[in-house]
Design a protein around this motif. Structure first.
Motif, PDB file in Angstrom:
ATOM      1  N   ASN A 167       0.821  -1.211   0.000  1.00 23.86           N
ATOM      2  CA  ASN A 167       0.000   0.000   0.000  1.00 23.86           C
ATOM      3  C   ASN A 167       0.850   1.254   0.000  1.00 23.86           C
ATOM      4  OD1 ASN A 167      -2.544  -1.119  -0.105  1.00 23.86           O
ATOM      5  ND2 ASN A 167      -2.472  -1.609   2.088  1.00 23.86           N
ATOM      6  N   ILE A 202      -8.412  -8.118   2.713  1.00 25.61           N
ATOM      7  CA  ILE A 202      -8.466  -6.812   2.070  1.00 25.61           C
ATOM      8  C   ILE A 202      -9.339  -6.859   0.829  1.00 25.61           C
ATOM      9  CG2 ILE A 202      -6.363  -5.720   2.901  1.00 25.61           C
ATOM     10  CD1 ILE A 202      -4.791  -6.928   0.831  1.00 25.61           C
ATOM     11  N   GLU A 217     -10.497  -4.177  -2.550  1.00 24.36           N
ATOM     12  CA  GLU A 217     -10.257  -2.898  -3.215  1.00 24.36           C
ATOM     13  C   GLU A 217     -11.575  -2.355  -3.757  1.00 24.36           C
ATOM     14  OE1 GLU A 217      -7.323  -1.183  -6.719  1.00 24.36           O
ATOM     15  OE2 GLU A 217      -8.559  -2.932  -7.064  1.00 24.36           O
ATOM     16  N   ARG A 234      -9.159   2.173  -3.844  1.00 19.40           N
ATOM     17  CA  ARG A 234      -8.649   2.250  -2.482  1.00 19.40           C
ATOM     18  C   ARG A 234      -8.688   0.859  -1.863  1.00 19.40           C
ATOM     19  NH1 ARG A 234      -5.797   5.930  -2.711  1.00 19.40           N
ATOM     20  NH2 ARG A 234      -6.427   8.106  -2.654  1.00 19.40           N
ATOM     21  N   HIS A 257      -9.103  -1.525   1.280  1.00 22.96           N
ATOM     22  CA  HIS A 257      -9.678  -1.527   2.629  1.00 22.96           C
ATOM     23  C   HIS A 257      -9.280  -2.811   3.332  1.00 22.96           C
ATOM     24  CE1 HIS A 257     -12.447   1.820   1.528  1.00 22.96           C
ATOM     25  NE2 HIS A 257     -12.218   1.314   0.317  1.00 22.96           N
ATOM     26  N   GLU A 258      -8.838  -2.661   4.578  1.00 24.61           N
ATOM     27  CA  GLU A 258      -8.290  -3.796   5.307  1.00 24.61           C
ATOM     28  C   GLU A 258      -9.168  -4.128   6.511  1.00 24.61           C
ATOM     29  OE1 GLU A 258      -3.829  -3.779   5.442  1.00 24.61           O
ATOM     30  OE2 GLU A 258      -4.220  -3.961   7.585  1.00 24.61           O
ATOM     31  N   HIS A 276     -13.372   0.538  10.617  1.00 21.74           N
ATOM     32  CA  HIS A 276     -13.741   1.104   9.319  1.00 21.74           C
ATOM     33  C   HIS A 276     -14.818   2.182   9.484  1.00 21.74           C
ATOM     34  CE1 HIS A 276     -15.050   1.345   5.142  1.00 21.74           C
ATOM     35  NE2 HIS A 276     -13.860   0.815   4.851  1.00 21.74           N
ATOM     36  N   PHE A 335     -18.664  -5.522   3.273  1.00 17.59           N
ATOM     37  CA  PHE A 335     -18.304  -4.199   2.752  1.00 17.59           C
ATOM     38  C   PHE A 335     -18.361  -4.185   1.221  1.00 17.59           C
ATOM     39  CE2 PHE A 335     -15.003  -1.164   1.278  1.00 17.59           C
ATOM     40  CZ  PHE A 335     -15.664  -0.002   1.682  1.00 17.59           C
ATOM     41  N   SER A 371     -20.788  -1.722  -1.076  1.00 17.24           N
ATOM     42  CA  SER A 371     -20.143  -0.593  -1.755  1.00 17.24           C
ATOM     43  C   SER A 371     -19.885  -0.807  -3.244  1.00 17.24           C
ATOM     44  CB  SER A 371     -18.846  -0.214  -1.029  1.00 17.24           C
ATOM     45  OG  SER A 371     -18.189  -1.347  -0.580  1.00 17.24           O
TER      46      SER A 371
END
Length: 626
Positions: free
Chosen positions: A233, A496, A498, A502, A504-505, A513, A566, A570
DNA sequence: GTAGGGTTAG
């Protein structure tokens, strides 16, 4: 030392007309410009004809040119025939040897030079230290001091590099700090030293301090440092900053950047880099092999095999590394037939496989349970290609046999190894014991590892796994406390995903989060879907002796489920969700992924530590075999 | 007549 005869053909008799009026200067230019050994030999012969073969400068130039064209043996023969060797002659022969990584010979020439009472200068040391791991670096340092050359920037930089390459990080740093004048190269050398030793914080400090003086190489070293040390990252962030600061990346920059995209499974970012590369050139069809290979690797690690294959087919002059990347890509994605097919194509193209090729092939067999084919490949490597199997090849075979339930065969193979089995092999064997519930062999191996101080966190986890699965909670608890006492820690699971370029972990039970609330609401919804389909959580994967309800709760917040939730909230319906996990996917999460793929009609691609899982319409590409 | 930096697969 090589003794290729230089003067096989005797020079023609001198004649007034044969030799045009070349001066020493024009001959020197001719030598510098010569493109081949033949050309050089002609000039050489002409020097002999003109009685110029004792000319120190011309001999020096000739000697250098021979070695720079890759004919070290000619260089050496000429050196041996040179009567008036001065510091240039000696420095040049030293340089020729360090260039060819012949450090011992270089050092020996240096020693001879001293016995001939020729005093070395800054150029001599610079050549001697020329990017090599020459030893012992401390003695060379002493000589540098003795000849008063410490303050020379080239020499000092060479010493810093030498210490760094030899692993003496402290001395490198000390010397660098004391340098009276530092060039950009000195800074870059020190930066590389930090990066190679995983000292990313120190590296970044130095890098930030160089603001205003950074060239593309400096950026590359820092970017590569992040990629090589498990900070993909940070690598990508720095690459973005590089572009913002209008520094133009080169081919080298792209390699760690693509590698980082692959490491985190950042397909969107990877695609962006790919289009950046494509826009950079005007309709050129072929792809440069290193960049092409890095792209193939990136696409494979992001689970997009079609893209990988498209790039692979366009690579100009595929080398074995390029073939390996594509074969390995197929292998870890469970497309074993494709992997084997490609190997035959490679064979047809006349590219000789490397030991990595066989790792890839055995991995392919392992992921599909092709035991016979695996043995065939293993033997092909030994008998046909005369390659001695390395520990990794044994590892693949143990994995293949163990997972196919042939535990005894796997164990016998480990026992038969002439090289020492590494912790990975033992771990693989333990994993197979867990898979096939072979408690006695599992215990035997675990005890062997524990008593020989070979146990890793994986050993403990697997052993407690084996006990827990058998309901032996005492055993499991004992192992856990053993693990605590020994100080090894279980690597926390982390997933993770993406979204919108971006990364996200998530870790288990993560609340950090910003969209945590929505994520947990989605998680609840997922659970109600699953319950509606009659799903029961696979609580036996929980290693602690706790109540069923608590077990269910601990499963629900696994990192991969958080990432999935997530991903679902999203991205648009119908989009493929891609998740990367640092450990192997848990049995329960695997079952959940399958069902969610059916319920939502989405494809889910998940990369775990070992392989890819492509979930589609309720089933997984691994065939529940992993 | 001389010298220095970054490279991909498990």
């Amino acid at each position: 030392m090589a003794t290729t005869p230089l003067f096989i053909t005797p020079p023609p008799p001198p004649s007034a007309t044969a030799a045009p009026p070349f001066t020493v200067e024009t001959l020197a230019v001719l030598i510098d410009k010569s493109k081949s050994k033949t050309h050089l030999l002609q000039i050489h012969a002409s020097l002999v004809r003109r009685n110029l073969d004792d000319h120190t400068i011309l001999n020096f130039k000739l000697q250098r040119r021979y070695s720079s064209l890759g004919h070290l043996n000619y260089s050496v023969t000429l050196f041996n025939r040179t009567r008036n060797r001065d510091v240039y002659t000696w420095t040049s022969i030293i340089h020729a040897h360090t260039q060819s990584k012949l450090n011992d010979q270089a050092l020996s020439y240096y020693a001879q030079m001293l016995t001939h009472r020729i005093q070395p200068n800054a150029f001599t040391f610079s050549s001697l230290l020329n990017g090599s791991t020459i030893q012992p670096i401390k003695s060379i340092h002493c000589h540098v001091i003795k000849f008063g050359l410490c303050s020379d920037t080239y020499v000092a930089t060479g010493l810093v590099d030498g210490y760094a390459r030899g692993g003496d990080f402290i001395s490198a740093e000390k010397l660098f700090d004391k340098m009276p004048e530092k060039s950009l190269i000195s800074f870059t050398t020190m930066l590389m030293c930090y990066a190679k030793h995983g000292k990313l914080l120190e590296a970044r400090l130095l890098f930030d301090g160089m603001e205003g003086n950074r060239d593309v190489v400096v950026w590359n070293v820092m970017i590569d440092g992040y990629a090589q040390n498990g900070f993909p990252n940070e690598c990508l962030l720095l690459f973005r900053r590089m572009l913002v600061e209008k520094v133009k990346p080169n081919v080298i920059t792209l390699l760690p950047v693509l590698s980082s995209c692959g490491q985190v499974g950042a397909l969107e970012s990877g695609r962006w880099v790919h289009s950046y590369i494509k826009n950079g050139k005007d309709g050129v069809v072929g792809v440069e092999v290193r960049v092409g290979t890095a792209l193939v690797d990136m696409y494979c690690k992001c689970g997009s095999l079609e893209d990988a294959r498209k790039v692979f087919d366009k690579i100009d002059g595929k080398d074995v590394v390029a073939w390996n990347s594509m074969i390995m890509g197929y292998a870890v994605n469970g497309l074993s037939e494709e992997a084997l097919k490609l190997f035959h194509e490679m064979h047809g193209e006349g590219v000789r496989p490397s030991y990595v090729t066989f790792i890839a092939l055995l991995t392919a067999c392992g992921h599909s349970g092709l035991v016979t084919k695996g043995w065939e490949m293993f033997n092909l490597m030994k008998n046909e290609y005369k390659m001695e199997p390395r520990v990794e090849h044994f590892g693949c075979m143990v994995n293949l046999l163990g997972r196919a339930g042939r535990l005894q065969e796997a164990y016998d193979l480990v026992r038969s190894m002439k090289i020492d089995p590494d912790p990975v092999i033992w771990g693989t064997l333990l994993w197979a014991c867990r898979l096939h519930n072979n408690i006695s062999l599992g215990e035997e191996i675990a005890e062997f590892l524990l008593s020989n101080d070979l146990a890793s966190s994986g050993t403990y986890v697997l052993l407690s796994n084996i006990y827990a699965a058998a309901g032996n909670w005492d055993g499991a608890a004992k192992v856990r406390s053993l693990m605590k006492d020994s100080g090894v820690e279980k690597e926390p699971g982390c997933s993770i995903i993406e979204v919108n370029n971006r990364v996200h972990e998530f870790i288990a039970g993560d609340l950090k989060h910003p969209k945590s609330k929505d994520i947990y609401l989605m998680l609840e919804e997922m659970n109600s879907w699953l319950k509606g389909k009659g799903y029961t959580p696979k609580t036996d994967v929980v290693l602690h002796d706790i109540g069923e309800e608590q077990k269910e709760l601990s499963l629900e917040v696994h990192s991969e489920k958080l990432a999935l939730a997530f991903g679902l909230i999203s991205t648009r319906p119908g989009t493929t969700v891609k998740i990367v996990k640092n450990l192997r996917v848990c049995l329960d999460c695997h079952a959940v992924m399958k069902m969610i793929s059916k319920i939502t009609g989405r494809r889910i691609v998940m990369r775990d530590r070992n392989r890819f899982h492509h979930f589609d319409n309720g089933s997984c590409s691994c065939g529940d075999f992993w």
